[in-house]
Motif scaffolding. Sequence first.
Motif, PDB file in Angstrom:
ATOM      1  N   LEU A  70     -19.740 -32.380  -7.552  1.00 35.47           N
ATOM      2  CA  LEU A  70     -18.295 -32.270  -7.721  1.00 35.47           C
ATOM      3  C   LEU A  70     -17.873 -30.894  -8.226  1.00 35.47           C
ATOM      4  O   LEU A  70     -16.892 -30.324  -7.745  1.00 35.47           O
ATOM      5  N   THR A  71     -18.606 -30.347  -9.167  1.00 38.54           N
ATOM      6  CA  THR A  71     -18.258 -29.024  -9.697  1.00 38.54           C
ATOM      7  C   THR A  71     -18.289 -27.970  -8.602  1.00 38.54           C
ATOM      8  O   THR A  71     -17.372 -27.151  -8.470  1.00 38.54           O
ATOM      9  N   SER A  72     -19.322 -27.992  -7.788  1.00 38.30           N
ATOM     10  CA  SER A  72     -19.434 -27.047  -6.684  1.00 38.30           C
ATOM     11  C   SER A  72     -18.300 -27.250  -5.684  1.00 38.30           C
ATOM     12  O   SER A  72     -17.705 -26.283  -5.196  1.00 38.30           O
ATOM     13  N   ALA A  73     -17.983 -28.506  -5.390  1.00 37.89           N
ATOM     14  CA  ALA A  73     -16.893 -28.802  -4.458  1.00 37.89           C
ATOM     15  C   ALA A  73     -15.564 -28.266  -4.993  1.00 37.89           C
ATOM     16  O   ALA A  73     -14.763 -27.717  -4.230  1.00 37.89           O
ATOM     17  N   LEU A  74     -15.328 -28.427  -6.282  1.00 39.28           N
ATOM     18  CA  LEU A  74     -14.087 -27.914  -6.874  1.00 39.28           C
ATOM     19  C   LEU A  74     -14.005 -26.396  -6.766  1.00 39.28           C
ATOM     20  O   LEU A  74     -12.960 -25.847  -6.404  1.00 39.28           O
ATOM     21  N   ARG A  75     -15.101 -25.711  -7.066  1.00 40.43           N
ATOM     22  CA  ARG A  75     -15.089 -24.246  -6.960  1.00 40.43           C
ATOM     23  C   ARG A  75     -14.810 -23.813  -5.525  1.00 40.43           C
ATOM     24  O   ARG A  75     -14.037 -22.890  -5.274  1.00 40.43           O
ATOM     25  N   GLN A  76     -15.472 -24.481  -4.560  1.00 39.20           N
ATOM     26  CA  GLN A  76     -15.280 -24.124  -3.153  1.00 39.20           C
ATOM     27  C   GLN A  76     -13.839 -24.406  -2.709  1.00 39.20           C
ATOM     28  O   GLN A  76     -13.226 -23.588  -2.008  1.00 39.20           O
ATOM     29  N   TRP A  77     -13.297 -25.541  -3.127  1.00 36.48           N
ATOM     30  CA  TRP A  77     -11.925 -25.889  -2.766  1.00 36.48           C
ATOM     31  C   TRP A  77     -10.942 -24.875  -3.346  1.00 36.48           C
ATOM     32  O   TRP A  77     -10.033 -24.407  -2.659  1.00 36.48           O
ATOM     33  N   LEU A  78     -11.144 -24.512  -4.605  1.00 42.00           N
ATOM     34  CA  LEU A  78     -10.263 -23.543  -5.248  1.00 42.00           C
ATOM     35  C   LEU A  78     -10.361 -22.174  -4.585  1.00 42.00           C
ATOM     36  O   LEU A  78      -9.354 -21.496  -4.384  1.00 42.00           O
ATOM     37  N   PHE A  79     -11.565 -21.763  -4.243  1.00 45.64           N
ATOM     38  CA  PHE A  79     -11.731 -20.459  -3.592  1.00 45.64           C
ATOM     39  C   PHE A  79     -11.104 -20.484  -2.210  1.00 45.64           C
ATOM     40  O   PHE A  79     -10.413 -19.535  -1.805  1.00 45.64           O
ATOM     41  N   GLY A  80     -11.314 -21.568  -1.464  1.00 42.72           N
ATOM     42  CA  GLY A  80     -10.692 -21.694  -0.153  1.00 42.72           C
ATOM     43  C   GLY A  80      -9.183 -21.664  -0.243  1.00 42.72           C
ATOM     44  O   GLY A  80      -8.499 -21.036   0.582  1.00 42.72           O
ATOM     45  N   ARG A  81      -8.647 -22.297  -1.277  1.00 39.43           N
ATOM     46  CA  ARG A  81      -7.206 -22.303  -1.501  1.00 39.43           C
ATOM     47  C   ARG A  81      -6.721 -20.871  -1.780  1.00 39.43           C
ATOM     48  O   ARG A  81      -5.682 -20.454  -1.273  1.00 39.43           O
ATOM     49  N   ALA A  82      -7.467 -20.135  -2.573  1.00 41.55           N
ATOM     50  CA  ALA A  82      -7.092 -18.756  -2.895  1.00 41.55           C
ATOM     51  C   ALA A  82      -7.117 -17.872  -1.654  1.00 41.55           C
ATOM     52  O   ALA A  82      -6.307 -16.944  -1.525  1.00 41.55           O
ATOM     53  N   LEU A  83      -8.030 -18.171  -0.728  1.00 46.79           N
ATOM     54  CA  LEU A  83      -8.122 -17.402   0.502  1.00 46.79           C
ATOM     55  C   LEU A  83      -7.088 -17.823   1.541  1.00 46.79           C
ATOM     56  O   LEU A  83      -6.926 -17.180   2.565  1.00 46.79           O
ATOM     57  N   GLY A  84      -6.419 -18.945   1.254  1.00 43.20           N
ATOM     58  CA  GLY A  84      -5.418 -19.432   2.184  1.00 43.20           C
ATOM     59  C   GLY A  84      -5.983 -20.306   3.287  1.00 43.20           C
ATOM     60  O   GLY A  84      -5.318 -20.536   4.287  1.00 43.20           O
TER      61      GLY A  84
END
Length: 85
Positions: A70-84
């Motif tokens: 879950l922690t890794s998924a959250l980081r990836q989701w947040l980074f993807g969100r930041a990249l648009g």
Amino acid sequence: MKDTQLPETLTYSPPIKRSVLIAGHQTSVSLEPLFWRALEVAAADMSLPVNAVVALVDEERLKVAEPPNLTSALRQWLFGRALGD
């Protein structure tokens, strides 16, 4: 040569563990303060509580063949969100 200074707001800190409620059960997630702040901003943008956003990411990560933790998924989701993405 170009100035490569980092933003003054960026600090390097170890992860902080927090409890979150997902599907009626408590679990803990360890994220660095920068990611916690990004998660709070995302939740505000979506007009949802942080726990609800974590639950949405948890639900989506479980749909892939080899889900990350879950922690890794959250980081990836947040980074993807930041990249648009």
